[in-house]
Design an enzyme around this catalytic site. Sequence first.
Site, PDB file in Angstrom:
ATOM      1  N   GLU A  28       0.604   3.915   1.846  1.00  0.00           N
ATOM      2  CA  GLU A  28       1.109   4.369   3.416  1.00  0.00           C
ATOM      3  C   GLU A  28       2.330   3.556   3.758  1.00  0.00           C
ATOM      4  O   GLU A  28       3.386   4.071   4.473  1.00  0.00           O
ATOM      5  CB  GLU A  28      -0.147   4.066   4.416  1.00  0.00           C
ATOM      6  CG  GLU A  28      -1.481   4.892   3.995  1.00  0.00           C
ATOM      7  CD  GLU A  28      -2.333   3.976   3.097  1.00  0.00           C
ATOM      8  OE1 GLU A  28      -1.878   3.125   2.098  1.00  0.00           O
ATOM      9  OE2 GLU A  28      -3.641   4.124   3.260  1.00  0.00           O
ATOM     10  N   CYS A  48      -5.641   0.307   5.357  1.00  0.00           N
ATOM     11  CA  CYS A  48      -5.975  -1.003   5.828  1.00  0.00           C
ATOM     12  C   CYS A  48      -5.429  -1.105   7.061  1.00  0.00           C
ATOM     13  O   CYS A  48      -4.651  -0.609   7.616  1.00  0.00           O
ATOM     14  CB  CYS A  48      -5.316  -1.731   4.523  1.00  0.00           C
ATOM     15  SG  CYS A  48      -3.716  -2.166   4.817  1.00  0.00           S
ATOM     16  N   CYS A  93       0.746  -1.253  -0.067  1.00  0.00           N
ATOM     17  CA  CYS A  93       0.023   0.197  -0.027  1.00  0.00           C
ATOM     18  C   CYS A  93       0.948   1.367  -0.019  1.00  0.00           C
ATOM     19  O   CYS A  93       2.101   1.300   0.476  1.00  0.00           O
ATOM     20  CB  CYS A  93      -0.868   0.057   1.347  1.00  0.00           C
ATOM     21  SG  CYS A  93      -2.221  -1.407   1.150  1.00  0.00           S
TER      22      CYS A  93
END
Length: 136
Positions: A63, A92, A61
Amino acid sequence: MPDALIPDTTWQRLAAEARGAAEKAYAPYSRFQVGAALLCADGTVVTGCNVENASYGLTICAERNAVAAAVAQGHRDFRAIVVVSPNGVTPCGACRQVLSEFAPAMPVRLLSKSGKVTDTSVGALLPSSFGKQDLG
Ligand code: THU
């Protein structure tokens, strides 16, 4: 640092950086492009985007890529993060845990492509978290 101490101009800078990062996302499978911009204590902004793989489970992801890039550049003290996605989703669970490792109370701003803004924090996204304090 509490949310109120991050100036609007800084949020705007983070939003612009996160939007730029989302454009670089490698997301040929989901077509769901995400960008993140992480504000470090010294004012540096480090970005990340999601990077997918034909072996889908290897996707990382935006992030987590931002955190990994920042740590590799010598940063561990984070003050805010902006995440841009098509519809302004929340991070998530895996990303919440990774953000919590370094910044358990950091403010988080979630933006959609159309401009919807949601302000929250790592602590609100991951209450009762497991962390370094739990290890002996
Ligand atoms: N994704 C992120 O990069 N960050 C989030 O907060 C949610 C999901 C990515 C992973 C995958 O590449 C795509 O979005 C769809 O799940």
